[in-house]
Enzyme design. Structure first.
Site, PDB file in Angstrom:
ATOM      1  N   ARG A  63       0.889  -1.068   0.101  1.00 33.07           N
ATOM      2  CA  ARG A  63       0.019  -0.124  -0.031  1.00 33.07           C
ATOM      3  C   ARG A  63       0.897   1.327  -0.128  1.00 33.07           C
ATOM      4  NH1 ARG A  63      -4.837   0.241   4.397  1.00 33.07           N
ATOM      5  NH2 ARG A  63      -3.118   0.743   5.658  1.00 33.07           N
ATOM      6  N   THR A  65      -1.188   7.440  -0.528  1.00 28.64           N
ATOM      7  CA  THR A  65      -2.724   7.149  -0.969  1.00 28.64           C
ATOM      8  C   THR A  65      -3.301   6.083  -0.599  1.00 28.64           C
ATOM      9  OG1 THR A  65      -1.652   5.646  -2.930  1.00 28.64           O
ATOM     10  CG2 THR A  65      -1.690   8.216  -3.320  1.00 28.64           C
ATOM     11  N   ASP A  69       0.646  -3.614  11.834  1.00 26.23           N
ATOM     12  CA  ASP A  69       0.726  -4.029  10.452  1.00 26.23           C
ATOM     13  C   ASP A  69       1.157  -5.404  10.278  1.00 26.23           C
ATOM     14  OD1 ASP A  69       2.287  -2.447   7.683  1.00 26.23           O
ATOM     15  OD2 ASP A  69       2.804  -4.548   7.862  1.00 26.23           O
ATOM     16  N   ASP A 100       4.866  -6.527   9.147  1.00 29.68           N
ATOM     17  CA  ASP A 100       5.833  -6.032   9.955  1.00 29.68           C
ATOM     18  C   ASP A 100       5.955  -7.150  11.283  1.00 29.68           C
ATOM     19  OD1 ASP A 100       6.742  -3.833   8.729  1.00 29.68           O
ATOM     20  OD2 ASP A 100       5.603  -2.592   9.650  1.00 29.68           O
TER      21      ASP A 100
HETATM   22  O1  LIG Z   1      -7.001  -3.598   2.101  1.00 33.27           O
HETATM   23  P1  LIG Z   1      -5.857  -2.581   1.991  1.00 33.27           P
HETATM   24  O2  LIG Z   1      -6.291  -1.252   2.387  1.00 33.27           O
HETATM   25  O3  LIG Z   1      -5.435  -2.880   0.615  1.00 33.27           O
HETATM   26  O4  LIG Z   1      -4.734  -3.113   2.956  1.00 33.27           O
HETATM   27  C1  LIG Z   1      -4.494  -4.406   3.271  1.00 33.27           C
HETATM   28  C2  LIG Z   1      -2.998  -4.796   2.601  1.00 33.27           C
HETATM   29  O5  LIG Z   1      -2.236  -4.162   3.503  1.00 33.27           O
HETATM   30  C3  LIG Z   1      -1.337  -5.007   4.117  1.00 33.27           C
HETATM   31  O6  LIG Z   1      -0.199  -5.345   3.073  1.00 33.27           O
HETATM   32  P2  LIG Z   1       1.062  -4.016   3.272  1.00 33.27           P
HETATM   33  O7  LIG Z   1       0.787  -2.991   2.188  1.00 33.27           O
HETATM   34  O8  LIG Z   1       1.372  -3.655   4.465  1.00 33.27           O
HETATM   35  O9  LIG Z   1       2.285  -5.036   2.614  1.00 33.27           O
HETATM   36  P3  LIG Z   1       3.031  -5.858   3.251  1.00 33.27           P
HETATM   37  O10 LIG Z   1       2.156  -7.170   3.479  1.00 33.27           O
HETATM   38  O11 LIG Z   1       4.373  -6.325   2.475  1.00 33.27           O
HETATM   39  O12 LIG Z   1       3.432  -5.288   4.662  1.00 33.27           O
HETATM   40  C4  LIG Z   1      -2.175  -6.304   4.012  1.00 33.27           C
HETATM   41  O13 LIG Z   1      -1.370  -7.515   4.094  1.00 33.27           O
HETATM   42  C5  LIG Z   1      -2.850  -6.282   3.052  1.00 33.27           C
HETATM   43  O14 LIG Z   1      -2.243  -6.649   1.616  1.00 33.27           O
HETATM   44  O1  LIG Z   2      -4.524  -2.671   9.972  1.00 33.94           O
HETATM   45  C1  LIG Z   2      -3.977  -2.944   9.042  1.00 33.94           C
HETATM   46  C2  LIG Z   2      -3.879  -2.452   7.497  1.00 33.94           C
HETATM   47  C3  LIG Z   2      -3.557  -2.797   6.654  1.00 33.94           C
HETATM   48  N1  LIG Z   2      -2.600  -3.482   6.698  1.00 33.94           N
HETATM   49  C4  LIG Z   2      -2.130  -4.443   8.000  1.00 33.94           C
HETATM   50  O2  LIG Z   2      -1.114  -4.921   8.128  1.00 33.94           O
HETATM   51  N2  LIG Z   2      -2.811  -3.876   8.728  1.00 33.94           N
HETATM   52 MG   LIG Z   3       2.621  -4.323   5.855  1.00 32.41          MG
END
Ligand SMILES: O=P(O)(O)OC[C@H]1O[C@H](OP(=O)(O)OP(=O)(O)O)[C@H](O)[C@@H]1O
Ligand SMILES: O=c1cc[nH]c(=O)[nH]1
Ligand SMILES: [Mg+2]
Length: 210
Positions: free
Chosen positions: A105, A109, A201, A204
């Protein structure tokens, strides 16, 4: 109106998610819990797998009994956090193929940015379950499912651990044909589009990157 989401609020799942939410739970325990929750969820999400009858010789007698028929499955984790759910599903369905979709994400944005996509070449012949622990705005799940649909897949399910109402609404509006399996439906998103109360997150917490 799409298919109603299935909320898998079994006591074992609720208990384990409470431990995952705790900010004092470290990465090792978090990874173990996500695997366990995923296995419990997968049990329900695969309830409609077709069976076929086989004959097996027990030490006592011949038995007509059932095994999963040759239906082909693929799991598609959304990187990174979706990888945390992969061990759990493969423990139960080790012959399934795996495709990967990399999305993050954008911090400003909050829209998903794709950086990787590698799907099995025969994916259009498979039933697909897209996995990601978090459904926040829904943007990542919507994009990942669109990628899978573009390859001609007819049967797609989405399985996530925690969802926000906003993300669930967006996902069912965009893909009303896709059954959604959720373990916990939380209250809302905050101004940074994190799920409240959520668990932070997920990527993380799995990989200790914060
Ligand atoms: O419904 P959304 O608003 O799209 O958010 C959800 C997304 O956010 C997180 O990924 P992130 O972007 O943190 O990437 P990561 O898994 O690499 O940490 C999660 O694992 C989803 O893929
Ligand atoms: O709460 C949240 C939202 C998006 N992605 C995450 O990992 N946690
Ligand atoms: Mg993430």
């Amino acid at each position: 109106m799409g298919i109603q989401p299935v909320i898998l609020d079994h006591p074992l799942i609720q208990h384990k998610i409470s431990l995952m939410r705790d900010k004092n739970t470290g990465s090792k325990e978090f990874r173990e819990l996500i695997t366990e929750v995923t296995m419990l969820m997968c049990f329900e999400a695969t309830r409609d797998l077709p069976l076929k009858e086989v004959e097996i010789e027990t030490p006592i007698a011949l038995a007509k009994t059932k095994v999963i028929s040759g239906r082909k499955l693929a799991f598609v984790p959304i990187l990174r956090a979706g990888m945390g759910m992969l061990d759990g599903v493969l423990k139960l369905l080790p012959a399934a193929k795996v495709g990967h979709i990399g999305l993050y994400r954008d911090p400003d944005t909050h829209l998903p940015v794709e950086y990787y996509c590698k799907l099995p070449s025969d994916i259009s012949e498979r039933d697909v379950i897209v996995i990601d622990p978090m459904l926040a705005t829904g943007g990542s799940a919507i994009d990942a499912i669109s990628q899978v649909k573009k390859r001609g897949v007819k049967s797609i399910k989405f399985m996530c651990i925690i969802a926000a109402p906003e993300g669930l609404e967006a996902l069912t509006a965009a893909h009303p044909d896709v059954p959604v399996y959720i373990a916990a439906l939380d209250e809302r998103l905050n101004e940074s589009k994190y799920i409240v109360p959520g668990l932070g997150d997920a990527g993380d917490r799995i990989y200790g990157t914060k």
